[in-house]
Design a protein around this motif. Structure first.
Motif, PDB file in Angstrom:
ATOM      1  N   LYS A 137      33.413  61.640 -12.024  1.00 45.85           N
ATOM      2  CA  LYS A 137      34.250  60.748 -11.237  1.00 45.85           C
ATOM      3  C   LYS A 137      34.644  61.432  -9.925  1.00 45.85           C
ATOM      4  O   LYS A 137      34.908  62.630  -9.881  1.00 45.85           O
ATOM      5  CB  LYS A 137      35.512  60.388 -12.026  1.00 45.85           C
ATOM      6  CG  LYS A 137      36.443  59.428 -11.321  1.00 45.85           C
ATOM      7  CD  LYS A 137      37.669  59.147 -12.191  1.00 45.85           C
ATOM      8  CE  LYS A 137      38.657  58.244 -11.463  1.00 45.85           C
ATOM      9  NZ  LYS A 137      39.870  57.991 -12.273  1.00 45.85           N
ATOM     10  N   ARG A 138      34.678  60.662  -8.855  1.00 44.91           N
ATOM     11  CA  ARG A 138      35.002  61.209  -7.538  1.00 44.91           C
ATOM     12  C   ARG A 138      36.382  61.870  -7.536  1.00 44.91           C
ATOM     13  O   ARG A 138      37.342  61.345  -8.103  1.00 44.91           O
ATOM     14  CB  ARG A 138      34.960  60.099  -6.489  1.00 44.91           C
ATOM     15  CG  ARG A 138      35.241  60.583  -5.063  1.00 44.91           C
ATOM     16  CD  ARG A 138      35.077  59.448  -4.071  1.00 44.91           C
ATOM     17  NE  ARG A 138      35.442  59.831  -2.719  1.00 44.91           N
ATOM     18  CZ  ARG A 138      34.646  60.478  -1.879  1.00 44.91           C
ATOM     19  NH1 ARG A 138      33.431  60.809  -2.258  1.00 44.91           N
ATOM     20  NH2 ARG A 138      35.039  60.784  -0.651  1.00 44.91           N
ATOM     21  N   CYS A 139      36.472  63.012  -6.911  1.00 41.17           N
ATOM     22  CA  CYS A 139      37.737  63.732  -6.823  1.00 41.17           C
ATOM     23  C   CYS A 139      37.903  64.306  -5.419  1.00 41.17           C
ATOM     24  O   CYS A 139      36.973  64.312  -4.605  1.00 41.17           O
ATOM     25  CB  CYS A 139      37.785  64.872  -7.855  1.00 41.17           C
ATOM     26  SG  CYS A 139      36.757  66.301  -7.419  1.00 41.17           S
ATOM     27  N   THR A 140      39.119  64.774  -5.141  1.00 39.25           N
ATOM     28  CA  THR A 140      39.382  65.507  -3.913  1.00 39.25           C
ATOM     29  C   THR A 140      39.409  66.982  -4.279  1.00 39.25           C
ATOM     30  O   THR A 140      40.236  67.403  -5.091  1.00 39.25           O
ATOM     31  CB  THR A 140      40.725  65.103  -3.287  1.00 39.25           C
ATOM     32  OG1 THR A 140      40.683  63.717  -2.938  1.00 39.25           O
ATOM     33  CG2 THR A 140      41.008  65.911  -2.034  1.00 39.25           C
ATOM     34  N   SER A 141      38.490  67.752  -3.725  1.00 36.49           N
ATOM     35  CA  SER A 141      38.373  69.161  -4.101  1.00 36.49           C
ATOM     36  C   SER A 141      38.683  70.061  -2.914  1.00 36.49           C
ATOM     37  O   SER A 141      38.149  69.875  -1.814  1.00 36.49           O
ATOM     38  CB  SER A 141      36.973  69.465  -4.640  1.00 36.49           C
ATOM     39  OG  SER A 141      35.980  69.072  -3.715  1.00 36.49           O
ATOM     40  N   PHE A 142      39.568  71.030  -3.143  1.00 30.72           N
ATOM     41  CA  PHE A 142      39.929  72.014  -2.133  1.00 30.72           C
ATOM     42  C   PHE A 142      39.215  73.322  -2.456  1.00 30.72           C
ATOM     43  O   PHE A 142      39.444  73.908  -3.514  1.00 30.72           O
ATOM     44  CB  PHE A 142      41.445  72.238  -2.124  1.00 30.72           C
ATOM     45  CG  PHE A 142      42.242  71.054  -1.637  1.00 30.72           C
ATOM     46  CD1 PHE A 142      42.638  70.965  -0.309  1.00 30.72           C
ATOM     47  CD2 PHE A 142      42.599  70.038  -2.514  1.00 30.72           C
ATOM     48  CE1 PHE A 142      43.376  69.873   0.135  1.00 30.72           C
ATOM     49  CE2 PHE A 142      43.336  68.944  -2.077  1.00 30.72           C
ATOM     50  CZ  PHE A 142      43.724  68.865  -0.750  1.00 30.72           C
ATOM     51  N   LEU A 143      38.350  73.756  -1.562  1.00 29.90           N
ATOM     52  CA  LEU A 143      37.613  74.995  -1.738  1.00 29.90           C
ATOM     53  C   LEU A 143      38.320  76.086  -0.949  1.00 29.90           C
ATOM     54  O   LEU A 143      38.243  76.142   0.277  1.00 29.90           O
ATOM     55  CB  LEU A 143      36.171  74.818  -1.262  1.00 29.90           C
ATOM     56  CG  LEU A 143      35.240  76.026  -1.350  1.00 29.90           C
ATOM     57  CD1 LEU A 143      35.202  76.597  -2.763  1.00 29.90           C
ATOM     58  CD2 LEU A 143      33.835  75.647  -0.898  1.00 29.90           C
ATOM     59  N   LEU A 144      39.034  76.956  -1.676  1.00 28.35           N
ATOM     60  CA  LEU A 144      39.817  78.019  -1.047  1.00 28.35           C
ATOM     61  C   LEU A 144      39.062  79.334  -1.175  1.00 28.35           C
ATOM     62  O   LEU A 144      38.928  79.889  -2.267  1.00 28.35           O
ATOM     63  CB  LEU A 144      41.194  78.143  -1.698  1.00 28.35           C
ATOM     64  CG  LEU A 144      42.101  76.919  -1.596  1.00 28.35           C
ATOM     65  CD1 LEU A 144      42.092  76.128  -2.900  1.00 28.35           C
ATOM     66  CD2 LEU A 144      43.534  77.331  -1.265  1.00 28.35           C
ATOM     67  N   SER A 145      38.584  79.840  -0.040  1.00 35.28           N
ATOM     68  CA  SER A 145      37.744  81.026  -0.047  1.00 35.28           C
ATOM     69  C   SER A 145      37.781  81.695   1.315  1.00 35.28           C
ATOM     70  O   SER A 145      38.202  81.079   2.314  1.00 35.28           O
ATOM     71  CB  SER A 145      36.298  80.639  -0.414  1.00 35.28           C
ATOM     72  OG  SER A 145      35.411  81.735  -0.279  1.00 35.28           O
ATOM     73  N   ASP A 146      37.329  82.947   1.373  1.00 38.42           N
ATOM     74  CA  ASP A 146      37.170  83.594   2.676  1.00 38.42           C
ATOM     75  C   ASP A 146      35.783  83.309   3.248  1.00 38.42           C
ATOM     76  O   ASP A 146      35.481  83.719   4.366  1.00 38.42           O
ATOM     77  CB  ASP A 146      37.438  85.095   2.592  1.00 38.42           C
ATOM     78  CG  ASP A 146      36.591  85.797   1.537  1.00 38.42           C
ATOM     79  OD1 ASP A 146      35.638  85.172   1.013  1.00 38.42           O
ATOM     80  OD2 ASP A 146      36.882  86.974   1.228  1.00 38.42           O
ATOM     81  N   PHE A 147      34.945  82.627   2.471  1.00 39.24           N
ATOM     82  CA  PHE A 147      33.609  82.214   2.920  1.00 39.24           C
ATOM     83  C   PHE A 147      32.817  83.385   3.517  1.00 39.24           C
ATOM     84  O   PHE A 147      32.181  83.247   4.560  1.00 39.24           O
ATOM     85  CB  PHE A 147      33.713  81.072   3.939  1.00 39.24           C
ATOM     86  CG  PHE A 147      34.164  79.774   3.344  1.00 39.24           C
ATOM     87  CD1 PHE A 147      33.269  78.903   2.749  1.00 39.24           C
ATOM     88  CD2 PHE A 147      35.511  79.429   3.370  1.00 39.24           C
ATOM     89  CE1 PHE A 147      33.693  77.701   2.197  1.00 39.24           C
ATOM     90  CE2 PHE A 147      35.951  78.231   2.811  1.00 39.24           C
ATOM     91  CZ  PHE A 147      35.034  77.367   2.225  1.00 39.24           C
ATOM     92  N   MET A 148      32.852  84.532   2.829  1.00 39.02           N
ATOM     93  CA  MET A 148      32.104  85.694   3.285  1.00 39.02           C
ATOM     94  C   MET A 148      30.615  85.580   2.953  1.00 39.02           C
ATOM     95  O   MET A 148      29.795  86.333   3.472  1.00 39.02           O
ATOM     96  CB  MET A 148      32.676  86.967   2.652  1.00 39.02           C
ATOM     97  CG  MET A 148      34.135  87.230   2.994  1.00 39.02           C
ATOM     98  SD  MET A 148      34.410  87.650   4.726  1.00 39.02           S
ATOM     99  CE  MET A 148      33.992  89.380   4.717  1.00 39.02           C
ATOM    100  N   GLN A 149      30.275  84.652   2.079  1.00 36.22           N
ATOM    101  CA  GLN A 149      28.889  84.464   1.679  1.00 36.22           C
ATOM    102  C   GLN A 149      28.108  83.711   2.759  1.00 36.22           C
ATOM    103  O   GLN A 149      28.617  82.743   3.333  1.00 36.22           O
ATOM    104  CB  GLN A 149      28.841  83.698   0.358  1.00 36.22           C
ATOM    105  CG  GLN A 149      27.458  83.576  -0.258  1.00 36.22           C
ATOM    106  CD  GLN A 149      27.495  82.814  -1.574  1.00 36.22           C
ATOM    107  OE1 GLN A 149      28.536  82.273  -1.971  1.00 36.22           O
ATOM    108  NE2 GLN A 149      26.379  82.757  -2.269  1.00 36.22           N
ATOM    109  N   PRO A 150      26.866  84.101   3.064  1.00 37.49           N
ATOM    110  CA  PRO A 150      26.059  83.381   4.061  1.00 37.49           C
ATOM    111  C   PRO A 150      25.909  81.908   3.698  1.00 37.49           C
ATOM    112  O   PRO A 150      25.705  81.557   2.530  1.00 37.49           O
ATOM    113  CB  PRO A 150      24.708  84.111   4.011  1.00 37.49           C
ATOM    114  CG  PRO A 150      25.029  85.477   3.509  1.00 37.49           C
ATOM    115  CD  PRO A 150      26.165  85.291   2.541  1.00 37.49           C
ATOM    116  N   THR A 151      26.011  81.018   4.679  1.00 34.92           N
ATOM    117  CA  THR A 151      25.986  79.576   4.422  1.00 34.92           C
ATOM    118  C   THR A 151      24.680  79.107   3.785  1.00 34.92           C
ATOM    119  O   THR A 151      24.685  78.163   3.007  1.00 34.92           O
ATOM    120  CB  THR A 151      26.212  78.793   5.723  1.00 34.92           C
ATOM    121  OG1 THR A 151      25.230  79.204   6.693  1.00 34.92           O
ATOM    122  CG2 THR A 151      27.595  79.045   6.275  1.00 34.92           C
TER     123      THR A 151
END
Length: 253
Positions: A137-151
């Motif tokens: 089911k559709r949800c609102t997801s917050f991705l909390l990260s420093d995003f150090m991983q290559p895109t």
């Protein structure tokens, strides 16, 4: 919008809502009635990798991530929304299914504060794939990260998830990560792999190379979010994040 019932057609009803199967069965026009679902499902995808233990502005990134996640969770229960969490490193360390209620929110916050991950690496791809598998089911997801991983290592997974769910990226960083200070020969430790390396920070060439890599990686992450229509917020340690969140919610209202 969720289906509620079928009733007889009334003057003013939208003809696009006519249920033709029921209409044919009873030989009179019937329409489908829909009701707006007020209860949302909010998922917190929380990065607990080793790199989040870094910080120079009176707090480490992980503490700021935890505080923002707790703020979002408390905001969600004001609307009686369900809240769940996925705590991850390079694996899913813990999954907390979404539920509503203050007791459940306090449980999530306790886990955010006390949970000790088994790994130190990062794999956003794995966390996003897990979200897609456990929540249909559709949800609102917050991705909390420093995003150090290559895109390029998680762009495919984010593309798929962003089509099904409402994704919001919250990049938590420390300003000291933006450029190397000039301190001479220093030994740097990779918090995720444990690898140590000596760096001559007095070299302008090395400092410029580091800055260029950081800027390119940051811009790639911003462009990916823009391409996928993912709302994106950046907060650094020591910063008041409340205005950022208020602006985010105002923009989405």
């Amino acid at each position: 919008m969720a289906f509620s019932e079928v009733r007889s057609y009334q003057v003013g009803d939208d003809v696009r809502d006519i249920d033709w199967n029921v209409t044919a069965r009873y030989a009179s026009a019937h329409v489908k009635v829909f009701e707006e679902e007020r209860e949302l499902t909010v998922m917190l995808l929380v990065d607990l990798s080793g790199s989040t233990l870094f910080g120079t502005k009176s707090e480490i990134k992980r503490n700021l991530i935890t505080e923002i996640a707790a703020t979002i969770a408390f905001s969600a229960i004001q609307n009686n929304d369900k809240v769940g969490a996925i705590l991850f490193t390079d694996r899913v360390e813990k999954y907390i299914p979404p539920k509503s209620g203050k007791k459940h929110i306090l449980y999530i916050i306790r886990e955010l504060l006390e949970f000790e991950p088994q790994s130190t690496g990062t794999d956003l791809n794995n966390a996003l794939t897990f979200l897609r598998q456990v929540l249909k089911k559709r949800c609102t997801s917050f991705l909390l990260s420093d995003f150090m991983q290559p895109t390029e290592e998680y762009s495919d997974a984010m593309t798929v998830v962003a089509k099904r769910h409402d994704v919001i990226g919250l990049r938590i960083y420390d300003q000291r990560e933006e450029e190397l200070p000039r301190m001479g020969l220093v030994k740097l430790l990779d918090a995720e792999t444990g690898q140590e390396r000596w760096i001559d920070t007095s070299s302008r060439k090395i400092r410029n190379h580091y800055l260029k890599q950081y800027e390119e990686a940051t811009e790639a992450q911003r462009l990916l979010c823009k391409k996928l229509g993912v709302d994106h917020v950046e907060v650094h340690t020591g910063q008041d994040y409340v205005p950022q969140l208020i602006n985010l919610f105002k923009k989405r209202s």
